[in-house]
Motif scaffolding. Structure first.
Motif, PDB file in Angstrom:
ATOM      1  N   LEU A 115       0.842  -1.185   0.000  1.00 34.27           N
ATOM      2  CA  LEU A 115       0.000   0.000   0.000  1.00 34.27           C
ATOM      3  C   LEU A 115       0.879   1.237   0.000  1.00 34.27           C
ATOM      4  CD1 LEU A 115      -2.985   0.820   0.101  1.00 34.27           C
ATOM      5  CD2 LEU A 115      -2.839   0.766   2.578  1.00 34.27           C
ATOM      6  N   PHE A 136      -2.603   6.919   1.756  1.00 32.98           N
ATOM      7  CA  PHE A 136      -3.599   6.015   1.189  1.00 32.98           C
ATOM      8  C   PHE A 136      -4.985   6.348   1.713  1.00 32.98           C
ATOM      9  CE2 PHE A 136      -1.631   4.173   4.893  1.00 32.98           C
ATOM     10  CZ  PHE A 136      -2.720   3.916   5.701  1.00 32.98           C
ATOM     11  N   MET A 193      -7.154   0.552   2.844  1.00 31.61           N
ATOM     12  CA  MET A 193      -6.413  -0.197   3.861  1.00 31.61           C
ATOM     13  C   MET A 193      -7.332  -1.221   4.524  1.00 31.61           C
ATOM     14  SD  MET A 193      -4.744   1.042   7.480  1.00 31.61           S
ATOM     15  CE  MET A 193      -6.372   1.416   8.134  1.00 31.61           C
ATOM     16  N   LYS A 232      -7.995  -4.181   2.208  1.00 30.72           N
ATOM     17  CA  LYS A 232      -6.824  -5.058   2.075  1.00 30.72           C
ATOM     18  C   LYS A 232      -6.653  -5.929   3.317  1.00 30.72           C
ATOM     19  CE  LYS A 232      -4.141  -2.291  -1.163  1.00 30.72           C
ATOM     20  NZ  LYS A 232      -3.787  -3.286  -2.175  1.00 30.72           N
TER      21      LYS A 232
END
Length: 115
Positions: free
Chosen positions: A86, A90, A95, A98
């Motif tokens: 990542l 971000f 996040m 993921k």
């Protein structure tokens, strides 16, 4: 990041450097590790490779955070043992997605091996 993960219901252990992280992992293998490519006490990618061999953490899901979007660094991360990468800054929802994906795939993998 720790605060956001705690709000989502995760137990978070934040550490200052790779040495502290290795000590935590030797006490108890976590469900997931999030590490930067640059650590206060060394290279995050080298740390991942070392953790994989020293702690038999071959199935431990690892996400790399990095300011470096270069293909070379991304490839090094995956070769070191990361399952995801990542680029910072971000979107927090990316996040979260993921993390959820890695944790779900880990649970599925453990169930499949138990059968």
């Amino acid at each position: 990041m720790s605060f956001r993960l705690e709000l989502l219901g995760f137990n978070v252990t934040a550490v200052e450097d790779g040495g502290q992280a290795a000590a935590e992992i030797s006490r108890s293998i976590p469900d997931l590790v999030i590490v930067d490519t640059v650590l206060r006490d060394g290279d995050g990618l080298e740390w991942i490779a070392r953790i994989r061999t020293e702690h038999a953490a071959d199935r431990l899901p690892i996400i790399i955070f990095s300011l470096d979007p270069s293909l070379e660094t991304v490839e090094r991360a995956y070769h070191a043992g990361a399952q995801d990468y990542l680029i910072t800054p971000f979107d927090p929802t990316v996040m979260e997605e993921k993390i959820e994906t890695l944790l779900l795939s880990q649970k599925t993998s453990v169930k499949a091996k138990a059968k």
